[in-house]
Design a protein around this motif. Structure first.
Motif, PDB file in Angstrom:
ATOM      1  N   GLY A  17       0.827  -1.212   0.000  1.00  0.00           N
ATOM      2  CA  GLY A  17       0.000   0.000   0.000  1.00  0.00           C
ATOM      3  C   GLY A  17       0.860   1.261   0.000  1.00  0.00           C
ATOM      4  O   GLY A  17       0.623   2.196  -0.769  1.00  0.00           O
ATOM      5  N   LEU A  18       1.891   1.279   0.842  1.00  0.00           N
ATOM      6  CA  LEU A  18       2.751   2.472   0.928  1.00  0.00           C
ATOM      7  C   LEU A  18       3.499   2.690  -0.385  1.00  0.00           C
ATOM      8  O   LEU A  18       3.628   3.819  -0.865  1.00  0.00           O
ATOM      9  CB  LEU A  18       3.735   2.349   2.097  1.00  0.00           C
ATOM     10  CG  LEU A  18       3.114   2.385   3.498  1.00  0.00           C
ATOM     11  CD1 LEU A  18       4.167   2.101   4.571  1.00  0.00           C
ATOM     12  CD2 LEU A  18       2.437   3.727   3.775  1.00  0.00           C
ATOM     13  N   LEU A  19       3.983   1.591  -0.982  1.00  0.00           N
ATOM     14  CA  LEU A  19       4.723   1.711  -2.251  1.00  0.00           C
ATOM     15  C   LEU A  19       3.788   2.179  -3.373  1.00  0.00           C
ATOM     16  O   LEU A  19       4.158   3.038  -4.180  1.00  0.00           O
ATOM     17  CB  LEU A  19       5.382   0.377  -2.614  1.00  0.00           C
ATOM     18  CG  LEU A  19       6.606   0.015  -1.759  1.00  0.00           C
ATOM     19  CD1 LEU A  19       6.970  -1.455  -1.920  1.00  0.00           C
ATOM     20  CD2 LEU A  19       7.813   0.893  -2.135  1.00  0.00           C
ATOM     21  N   ALA A  20       2.576   1.635  -3.408  1.00  0.00           N
ATOM     22  CA  ALA A  20       1.621   2.041  -4.451  1.00  0.00           C
ATOM     23  C   ALA A  20       1.235   3.508  -4.269  1.00  0.00           C
ATOM     24  O   ALA A  20       1.139   4.261  -5.239  1.00  0.00           O
ATOM     25  CB  ALA A  20       0.378   1.158  -4.391  1.00  0.00           C
ATOM     26  N   ARG A  21       1.065   3.924  -3.022  1.00  0.00           N
ATOM     27  CA  ARG A  21       0.707   5.327  -2.748  1.00  0.00           C
ATOM     28  C   ARG A  21       1.808   6.257  -3.252  1.00  0.00           C
ATOM     29  O   ARG A  21       1.560   7.374  -3.688  1.00  0.00           O
ATOM     30  CB  ARG A  21       0.500   5.514  -1.231  1.00  0.00           C
ATOM     31  CG  ARG A  21      -0.103   6.843  -0.856  1.00  0.00           C
ATOM     32  CD  ARG A  21      -0.184   7.014   0.636  1.00  0.00           C
ATOM     33  NE  ARG A  21       1.130   6.906   1.287  1.00  0.00           N
ATOM     34  CZ  ARG A  21       1.410   7.354   2.497  1.00  0.00           C
ATOM     35  NH1 ARG A  21       0.459   7.909   3.216  1.00  0.00           N
ATOM     36  NH2 ARG A  21       2.625   7.211   3.009  1.00  0.00           N
ATOM     37  N   ALA A  22       3.066   5.752  -3.216  1.00  0.00           N
ATOM     38  CA  ALA A  22       4.197   6.569  -3.683  1.00  0.00           C
ATOM     39  C   ALA A  22       4.361   6.498  -5.205  1.00  0.00           C
ATOM     40  O   ALA A  22       5.317   7.045  -5.746  1.00  0.00           O
ATOM     41  CB  ALA A  22       5.480   6.109  -2.993  1.00  0.00           C
ATOM     42  N   GLY A  23       3.471   5.777  -5.875  1.00  0.00           N
ATOM     43  CA  GLY A  23       3.501   5.756  -7.338  1.00  0.00           C
ATOM     44  C   GLY A  23       4.166   4.524  -7.935  1.00  0.00           C
ATOM     45  O   GLY A  23       4.299   4.430  -9.161  1.00  0.00           O
ATOM     46  N   ALA A  24       4.596   3.553  -7.115  1.00  0.00           N
ATOM     47  CA  ALA A  24       5.244   2.352  -7.659  1.00  0.00           C
ATOM     48  C   ALA A  24       4.197   1.424  -8.282  1.00  0.00           C
ATOM     49  O   ALA A  24       3.021   1.462  -7.915  1.00  0.00           O
ATOM     50  CB  ALA A  24       5.993   1.625  -6.555  1.00  0.00           C
ATOM     51  N   SER A  25       4.649   0.587  -9.209  1.00  0.00           N
ATOM     52  CA  SER A  25       3.761  -0.395  -9.816  1.00  0.00           C
ATOM     53  C   SER A  25       3.822  -1.653  -8.945  1.00  0.00           C
ATOM     54  O   SER A  25       4.825  -2.370  -8.944  1.00  0.00           O
ATOM     55  CB  SER A  25       4.254  -0.689 -11.235  1.00  0.00           C
ATOM     56  OG  SER A  25       3.659  -1.859 -11.707  1.00  0.00           O
ATOM     57  N   VAL A  26       2.771  -1.890  -8.155  1.00  0.00           N
ATOM     58  CA  VAL A  26       2.800  -2.978  -7.159  1.00  0.00           C
ATOM     59  C   VAL A  26       1.597  -3.901  -7.323  1.00  0.00           C
ATOM     60  O   VAL A  26       0.493  -3.444  -7.618  1.00  0.00           O
ATOM     61  CB  VAL A  26       2.743  -2.410  -5.718  1.00  0.00           C
ATOM     62  CG1 VAL A  26       2.938  -3.513  -4.695  1.00  0.00           C
ATOM     63  CG2 VAL A  26       3.765  -1.330  -5.505  1.00  0.00           C
ATOM     64  N   ALA A  27       1.835  -5.182  -7.098  1.00  0.00           N
ATOM     65  CA  ALA A  27       0.732  -6.140  -7.056  1.00  0.00           C
ATOM     66  C   ALA A  27       0.873  -6.972  -5.786  1.00  0.00           C
ATOM     67  O   ALA A  27       1.993  -7.234  -5.336  1.00  0.00           O
ATOM     68  CB  ALA A  27       0.801  -7.045  -8.274  1.00  0.00           C
ATOM     69  N   LEU A  28      -0.258  -7.346  -5.205  1.00  0.00           N
ATOM     70  CA  LEU A  28      -0.244  -8.206  -4.015  1.00  0.00           C
ATOM     71  C   LEU A  28      -0.654  -9.623  -4.432  1.00  0.00           C
ATOM     72  O   LEU A  28      -1.559  -9.786  -5.237  1.00  0.00           O
ATOM     73  CB  LEU A  28      -1.250  -7.715  -2.975  1.00  0.00           C
ATOM     74  CG  LEU A  28      -1.131  -6.295  -2.428  1.00  0.00           C
ATOM     75  CD1 LEU A  28      -2.144  -6.097  -1.302  1.00  0.00           C
ATOM     76  CD2 LEU A  28       0.274  -6.021  -1.903  1.00  0.00           C
ATOM     77  N   TYR A  29       0.020 -10.616  -3.831  1.00  0.00           N
ATOM     78  CA  TYR A  29      -0.341 -12.011  -4.102  1.00  0.00           C
ATOM     79  C   TYR A  29      -0.556 -12.734  -2.786  1.00  0.00           C
ATOM     80  O   TYR A  29       0.320 -12.716  -1.908  1.00  0.00           O
ATOM     81  CB  TYR A  29       0.784 -12.686  -4.916  1.00  0.00           C
ATOM     82  CG  TYR A  29       0.668 -14.186  -5.010  1.00  0.00           C
ATOM     83  CD1 TYR A  29      -0.508 -14.780  -5.479  1.00  0.00           C
ATOM     84  CD2 TYR A  29       1.725 -15.017  -4.642  1.00  0.00           C
ATOM     85  CE1 TYR A  29      -0.615 -16.162  -5.571  1.00  0.00           C
ATOM     86  CE2 TYR A  29       1.623 -16.399  -4.740  1.00  0.00           C
ATOM     87  CZ  TYR A  29       0.446 -16.963  -5.204  1.00  0.00           C
ATOM     88  OH  TYR A  29       0.340 -18.327  -5.283  1.00  0.00           O
ATOM     89  N   ASN A  30      -1.722 -13.301  -2.643  1.00  0.00           N
ATOM     90  CA  ASN A  30      -2.008 -14.120  -1.459  1.00  0.00           C
ATOM     91  C   ASN A  30      -3.012 -15.188  -1.874  1.00  0.00           C
ATOM     92  O   ASN A  30      -4.165 -14.884  -2.147  1.00  0.00           O
ATOM     93  CB  ASN A  30      -2.589 -13.235  -0.333  1.00  0.00           C
ATOM     94  CG  ASN A  30      -2.756 -14.007   0.958  1.00  0.00           C
ATOM     95  OD1 ASN A  30      -2.947 -15.229   0.937  1.00  0.00           O
ATOM     96  ND2 ASN A  30      -2.682 -13.327   2.078  1.00  0.00           N
TER      97      ASN A  30
END
Ligand code: KPL
Length: 303
Positions: free
Chosen positions: A17-30
């Motif tokens: 969440g913090l990385l995405a808020r900073a503009g990074a391209s992030v995906a979560l896997y669970n």
């Protein structure tokens, strides 16, 4: 840099969440917490912090295809889930993908290194705190430093870029050339706080406020310190005990991850915390009866 968080529980979701808020391209896997992933897919991640709730749009999946082609995988699964998680994602990793583990404990590195070359493996520790409040909802329970280093080799531009990204996301991060020291510093404290809070159903602060628990905790740290020293990680007894005191004080109200696991009837990370101290002690000829006892008591408790 494209990042995939593997093991999107509370801490993994916080980092994502913090990385995405900073503009990074992030995906979560669970793959196991389907409700959490579905909630993020439909309404984003809700991040509670200091009485406010931020809604962060985030890609999330329950299937490992999401790992395909990423530059960096950040591993947050519980230590005992590492082998299984790596077997799921390894076929999807690109040749250039890096792997960063910020997991608790020691010994799961071997499971990662079965699939990832040492030159593309980063290991670190974090004192960030997060709690899962409900599906798609995480509370930022406290910001603490994150330290990481390369398992083998010098700093390269990709690592500089990662450090800058983490810092821009509000995650205070340092680079360290002494990964073993980072791991043992955390292990020394975890091997006292985690099993004792779990056995006595107490928050972390009890380790220093209760004189009986303090005496046991300090003896456990001293024993683990003898193993750490034989392993080549030198730290004074005063420094180790002061570190125990600091962590217990700073996280006094927190419920340790091991107590949370015991309360939820889930397997604990004991074999990668006190169990790791016992295994290292056996290898080095240092007796570890207290760490062995705590390992067995936790196994007995969480059966
Ligand atoms: O990291 C922790 C945990 O809850 O696992 C603490 C208790 C802060 C140190 O072991």
């Amino acid at each position: 840099m494209r990042i995939c968080i593997v093991g999107a529980g509370a801490l993994g979701s916080l980092f994502g969440g913090l990385l995405a808020r900073a503009g990074a391209s992030v995906a979560l896997y669970n793959p196991s917490n389907v409700e959490h992933i579905r909630a993020i897919q439909s309404s984003g991640l809700i991040l509670e912090s200091n009485g406010t709730a931020l809604q962060i749009p985030l890609e999330a999946a329950t299937t490992p295809d999401i790992v395909e082609g990423v530059d960096l995988v950040m591993i947050f699964v519980k230590a005992h889930q590492t082998a299984c998680a790596m077997a799921q994602i390894a076929p999807k990793l690109a040749q250039r993908s890096w792997v960063l583990s910020l997991q608790n404990g020691f010994g799961m590195e071997e499971e990662i290194l079965r699939w990832v070359p040492a030159e593309r493996f980063l290991r670190g520790v974090t004192s960030q705190g997060a709690t899962m409040v409900g599906p798609g909802r995480v509370r930022w329970a406290g910001a603490g430093p994150t330290k990481l280093g390369r398992w083998s080799g010098p700093v390269v531009p990709m690592i500089e870029e990662l450090l800058a990204l983490l810092r821009s996301a509000g995650i205070e991060t340092e680079y360290s050339c002494e990964i073993e020291r980072l791991i043992w510093e955390k292990l020394l404290v975890s091997c006292a706080i985690n099993p004792l809070t779990a056995l006595f159903n107490q928050p972390n602060g009890s380790i220093i406020s209760d004189p009986h628990l303090r005496e046991i905790a300090e003896a456990v740290v001293r024993e683990a310190l003898r193993v750490a020293s034989a392993h080549g990680v030198s730290m004074g007894e005063g420094e180790a005990l002061a570190w125990l005191e600091t962590v217990a004080r700073k996280t006094a109200q927190n419920i340790s991850s091991m107590l949370q696991d015991v309360r939820r009837g889930r397997p604990t990370e004991i074999d990668y915390i006190n169990g790791a101290v016992v295994r290292a002690g056996r290898r080095l000829g240092i007796p570890t009866p207290l760490n062995l006892l705590l390992t067995q008591l936790i196994h007995q408790r969480s059966q």
